[in-house]
Design a protein around this motif. Structure first.
Motif, PDB file in Angstrom:
ATOM      1  N   ASN A  15       0.829  -1.208   0.000  1.00  0.00           N
ATOM      2  CA  ASN A  15       0.000   0.000   0.000  1.00  0.00           C
ATOM      3  C   ASN A  15       0.862   1.256   0.000  1.00  0.00           C
ATOM      4  OD1 ASN A  15      -2.473  -1.353  -0.037  1.00  0.00           O
ATOM      5  ND2 ASN A  15      -2.497  -1.551   2.194  1.00  0.00           N
ATOM      6  N   ALA A  16       1.913   1.257   0.791  1.00  0.00           N
ATOM      7  CA  ALA A  16       2.799   2.423   0.823  1.00  0.00           C
ATOM      8  C   ALA A  16       3.506   2.612  -0.520  1.00  0.00           C
ATOM      9  CB  ALA A  16       3.823   2.275   1.948  1.00  0.00           C
ATOM     10  N   LEU A  17       3.921   1.515  -1.139  1.00  0.00           N
ATOM     11  CA  LEU A  17       4.585   1.609  -2.442  1.00  0.00           C
ATOM     12  C   LEU A  17       3.608   2.097  -3.511  1.00  0.00           C
ATOM     13  CD1 LEU A  17       6.737  -1.638  -2.236  1.00  0.00           C
ATOM     14  CD2 LEU A  17       7.530   0.728  -2.007  1.00  0.00           C
ATOM     15  N   TYR A  18       2.385   1.606  -3.491  1.00  0.00           N
ATOM     16  CA  TYR A  18       1.359   2.074  -4.427  1.00  0.00           C
ATOM     17  C   TYR A  18       1.114   3.570  -4.244  1.00  0.00           C
ATOM     18  CZ  TYR A  18      -3.088   2.595  -6.839  1.00  0.00           C
ATOM     19  OH  TYR A  18      -4.090   3.025  -7.677  1.00  0.00           O
ATOM     20  N   ASN A  19       0.992   3.998  -2.990  1.00  0.00           N
ATOM     21  CA  ASN A  19       0.775   5.421  -2.712  1.00  0.00           C
ATOM     22  C   ASN A  19       1.951   6.272  -3.165  1.00  0.00           C
ATOM     23  OD1 ASN A  19      -1.839   5.180  -1.710  1.00  0.00           O
ATOM     24  ND2 ASN A  19      -1.114   4.715   0.355  1.00  0.00           N
ATOM     25  N   ALA A  20       3.165   5.734  -3.064  1.00  0.00           N
ATOM     26  CA  ALA A  20       4.339   6.462  -3.560  1.00  0.00           C
ATOM     27  C   ALA A  20       4.268   6.620  -5.084  1.00  0.00           C
ATOM     28  CB  ALA A  20       5.622   5.733  -3.166  1.00  0.00           C
ATOM     29  N   LEU A  21       3.746   5.604  -5.770  1.00  0.00           N
ATOM     30  CA  LEU A  21       3.571   5.703  -7.218  1.00  0.00           C
ATOM     31  C   LEU A  21       2.520   6.757  -7.576  1.00  0.00           C
ATOM     32  CD1 LEU A  21       3.633   1.896  -8.076  1.00  0.00           C
ATOM     33  CD2 LEU A  21       5.339   3.578  -8.817  1.00  0.00           C
ATOM     34  N   ARG A  22       1.487   6.881  -6.786  1.00  0.00           N
ATOM     35  CA  ARG A  22       0.398   7.844  -7.046  1.00  0.00           C
ATOM     36  C   ARG A  22       0.781   9.277  -6.718  1.00  0.00           C
ATOM     37  NH1 ARG A  22      -5.651   6.686  -5.665  1.00  0.00           N
ATOM     38  NH2 ARG A  22      -5.625   8.660  -6.738  1.00  0.00           N
ATOM     39  N   GLN A  23       1.665   9.467  -5.765  1.00  0.00           N
ATOM     40  CA  GLN A  23       2.001  10.809  -5.278  1.00  0.00           C
ATOM     41  C   GLN A  23       2.565  11.667  -6.410  1.00  0.00           C
ATOM     42  OE1 GLN A  23       4.729  10.799  -2.024  1.00  0.00           O
ATOM     43  NE2 GLN A  23       4.473  12.961  -1.619  1.00  0.00           N
ATOM     44  N   ASP A  24       2.006  12.854  -6.560  1.00  0.00           N
ATOM     45  CA  ASP A  24       2.460  13.828  -7.564  1.00  0.00           C
ATOM     46  C   ASP A  24       2.471  13.228  -8.968  1.00  0.00           C
ATOM     47  OD1 ASP A  24       2.918  15.701  -5.488  1.00  0.00           O
ATOM     48  OD2 ASP A  24       4.908  14.846  -5.148  1.00  0.00           O
ATOM     49  N   SER A  25       1.469  12.430  -9.291  1.00  0.00           N
ATOM     50  CA  SER A  25       1.421  11.745 -10.580  1.00  0.00           C
ATOM     51  C   SER A  25       0.147  12.083 -11.356  1.00  0.00           C
ATOM     52  CB  SER A  25       1.499  10.229 -10.375  1.00  0.00           C
ATOM     53  OG  SER A  25       2.752   9.874  -9.863  1.00  0.00           O
ATOM     54  N   ALA A  26      -0.252  13.347 -11.350  1.00  0.00           N
ATOM     55  CA  ALA A  26      -1.496  13.755 -12.005  1.00  0.00           C
ATOM     56  C   ALA A  26      -1.482  13.454 -13.503  1.00  0.00           C
ATOM     57  CB  ALA A  26      -1.760  15.237 -11.764  1.00  0.00           C
ATOM     58  N   SER A  27      -0.320  13.455 -14.128  1.00  0.00           N
ATOM     59  CA  SER A  27      -0.237  13.198 -15.574  1.00  0.00           C
ATOM     60  C   SER A  27      -0.180  11.707 -15.903  1.00  0.00           C
ATOM     61  CB  SER A  27       0.985  13.900 -16.167  1.00  0.00           C
ATOM     62  OG  SER A  27       2.164  13.342 -15.622  1.00  0.00           O
ATOM     63  N   GLN A  28      -0.142  10.883 -14.886  1.00  0.00           N
ATOM     64  CA  GLN A  28      -0.047   9.434 -15.083  1.00  0.00           C
ATOM     65  C   GLN A  28      -1.434   8.816 -14.987  1.00  0.00           C
ATOM     66  OE1 GLN A  28       3.332   8.168 -15.750  1.00  0.00           O
ATOM     67  NE2 GLN A  28       3.236  10.390 -15.999  1.00  0.00           N
ATOM     68  N   GLY A  29      -1.891   8.176 -16.065  1.00  0.00           N
ATOM     69  CA  GLY A  29      -3.220   7.585 -16.083  1.00  0.00           C
ATOM     70  C   GLY A  29      -3.240   6.104 -15.770  1.00  0.00           C
ATOM     71  N   ALA A  30      -2.048   5.521 -15.574  1.00  0.00           N
ATOM     72  CA  ALA A  30      -2.001   4.076 -15.343  1.00  0.00           C
ATOM     73  C   ALA A  30      -0.936   3.743 -14.303  1.00  0.00           C
ATOM     74  CB  ALA A  30      -1.684   3.343 -16.645  1.00  0.00           C
ATOM     75  N   ILE A  31      -1.272   2.814 -13.438  1.00  0.00           N
ATOM     76  CA  ILE A  31      -0.321   2.247 -12.482  1.00  0.00           C
ATOM     77  C   ILE A  31      -0.452   0.729 -12.585  1.00  0.00           C
ATOM     78  CG2 ILE A  31       0.331   1.939 -10.066  1.00  0.00           C
ATOM     79  CD1 ILE A  31      -0.898   4.676  -9.489  1.00  0.00           C
ATOM     80  N   VAL A  32       0.668   0.062 -12.810  1.00  0.00           N
ATOM     81  CA  VAL A  32       0.694  -1.399 -12.842  1.00  0.00           C
ATOM     82  C   VAL A  32       1.668  -1.861 -11.776  1.00  0.00           C
ATOM     83  CG1 VAL A  32       1.367  -3.432 -14.180  1.00  0.00           C
ATOM     84  CG2 VAL A  32       0.048  -1.603 -15.254  1.00  0.00           C
ATOM     85  N   GLY A  91       4.726 -17.925   1.412  1.00  0.00           N
ATOM     86  CA  GLY A  91       3.794 -16.804   1.419  1.00  0.00           C
ATOM     87  C   GLY A  91       4.438 -15.447   1.600  1.00  0.00           C
ATOM     88  N   ASP A  92       5.723 -15.397   1.969  1.00  0.00           N
ATOM     89  CA  ASP A  92       6.400 -14.105   2.109  1.00  0.00           C
ATOM     90  C   ASP A  92       6.526 -13.422   0.750  1.00  0.00           C
ATOM     91  OD1 ASP A  92       6.718 -14.379   4.828  1.00  0.00           O
ATOM     92  OD2 ASP A  92       8.888 -14.760   4.755  1.00  0.00           O
ATOM     93  N   GLN A  93       6.507 -12.101   0.778  1.00  0.00           N
ATOM     94  CA  GLN A  93       6.727 -11.314  -0.427  1.00  0.00           C
ATOM     95  C   GLN A  93       8.208 -11.339  -0.785  1.00  0.00           C
ATOM     96  OE1 GLN A  93       3.491  -7.867  -0.344  1.00  0.00           O
ATOM     97  NE2 GLN A  93       4.998  -7.609   1.262  1.00  0.00           N
ATOM     98  N   ILE A  94       8.499 -11.532  -2.079  1.00  0.00           N
ATOM     99  CA  ILE A  94       9.884 -11.532  -2.554  1.00  0.00           C
ATOM    100  C   ILE A  94      10.201 -10.269  -3.326  1.00  0.00           C
ATOM    101  CG2 ILE A  94      11.601 -12.700  -3.993  1.00  0.00           C
ATOM    102  CD1 ILE A  94       9.936 -15.242  -3.752  1.00  0.00           C
ATOM    103  N   VAL A  95       9.289  -9.903  -4.238  1.00  0.00           N
ATOM    104  CA  VAL A  95       9.606  -8.823  -5.169  1.00  0.00           C
ATOM    105  C   VAL A  95       8.373  -7.964  -5.423  1.00  0.00           C
ATOM    106  CG1 VAL A  95       9.138 -10.280  -7.201  1.00  0.00           C
ATOM    107  CG2 VAL A  95      10.653  -8.298  -7.430  1.00  0.00           C
ATOM    108  N   PHE A  96       8.623  -6.678  -5.629  1.00  0.00           N
ATOM    109  CA  PHE A  96       7.584  -5.718  -6.010  1.00  0.00           C
ATOM    110  C   PHE A  96       8.111  -4.916  -7.188  1.00  0.00           C
ATOM    111  CE2 PHE A  96       5.728  -1.512  -6.086  1.00  0.00           C
ATOM    112  CZ  PHE A  96       4.379  -1.729  -5.855  1.00  0.00           C
ATOM    113  N   VAL A  97       7.295  -4.826  -8.235  1.00  0.00           N
ATOM    114  CA  VAL A  97       7.592  -3.953  -9.367  1.00  0.00           C
ATOM    115  C   VAL A  97       6.362  -3.081  -9.581  1.00  0.00           C
ATOM    116  CG1 VAL A  97       8.032  -3.828 -11.853  1.00  0.00           C
ATOM    117  CG2 VAL A  97       9.162  -5.584 -10.478  1.00  0.00           C
ATOM    118  N   GLY A  98       6.560  -1.778  -9.580  1.00  0.00           N
ATOM    119  CA  GLY A  98       5.485  -0.828  -9.830  1.00  0.00           C
ATOM    120  C   GLY A  98       5.906   0.188 -10.873  1.00  0.00           C
ATOM    121  N   VAL A  99       5.004   0.467 -11.815  1.00  0.00           N
ATOM    122  CA  VAL A  99       5.308   1.361 -12.931  1.00  0.00           C
ATOM    123  C   VAL A  99       4.102   2.256 -13.185  1.00  0.00           C
ATOM    124  CG1 VAL A  99       5.814   1.440 -15.411  1.00  0.00           C
ATOM    125  CG2 VAL A  99       6.824  -0.354 -14.007  1.00  0.00           C
ATOM    126  N   THR A 100       4.363   3.540 -13.432  1.00  0.00           N
ATOM    127  CA  THR A 100       3.307   4.443 -13.870  1.00  0.00           C
ATOM    128  C   THR A 100       3.597   4.896 -15.294  1.00  0.00           C
ATOM    129  OG1 THR A 100       4.306   6.548 -13.177  1.00  0.00           O
ATOM    130  CG2 THR A 100       3.048   5.321 -11.505  1.00  0.00           C
TER     131      THR A 100
END
Length: 154
Positions: A15-32, A91-100
């Motif tokens: 959730n924190a990583l997703y929110n970091a992707l959204r922050q100051d991203s008004a010109s970004q229409g997609a988050i994966v 069940g532990d998380q290994i990797v996160f990739v986020g792109v806008t």
């Protein structure tokens, strides 16, 4: 835009990583985003846990290069790549990739490109704990096929 690339032992908060992707991203229409987990079964064996090793300088160089290649191919905004090392349980998380990106296709392609290349190029060594004892994980031919679909990356 400053990319976030980190290799760490601590878990990450999606959730924190997703929110970091959204922050100051008004010109970004997609988050994966993509998050990989430790499975309970791999290559014909039940898995009790996983130990990941890496060589820090080589790993950071590789991950930075992969992100740079993605930026050359697509118009991307923010990129976050987090990979864990050390002892991990089922069940532990290994990797996160986020792109806008301004558009979904670039975001999807960029994230998949990063993940496909991370699986085949980044110098991580995995040792699984199985019912037969510990074993080092060998390269998966399917990962190489996934990477090959992107063509010549150099």
């Amino acid at each position: 835009m400053q990319d976030i690339i980190d290799v760490q032992t601590d878990d990450f908060d999606q959730n924190a990583l997703y929110n970091a992707l959204r922050q100051d991203s008004a010109s970004q229409g997609a988050i994966v985003t993509f998050s990989g987990l430790v499975r309970d079964f791999n290559q014909g064996h039940a898995i009790g846990g996983l130990f990941l090793e890496h060589y820090p300088a080589m790993t950071m160089h590789s991950l930075t290069n992969i992100v740079g290649q993605a930026r050359q191919r697509w118009t991307l905004g923010k990129i976050i790549v987090i990979h864990r090392v050390g002892h991990l349980a089922q069940g532990d998380q290994i990797v996160f990739v986020g792109v806008t990106s301004a558009h979904r296709k670039d975001a999807f392609d960029g994230a998949q490109f990063i993940m496909d290349h991370l699986k085949t190029e980044a110098p991580f060594w995995k040792k699984e704990t199985t019912e037969c004892g510990p074993r080092w994980v060998e390269a998966n031919p399917n990962d190489e096929k996934a990477r090959a679909k992107w063509g010549n990356d150099d």
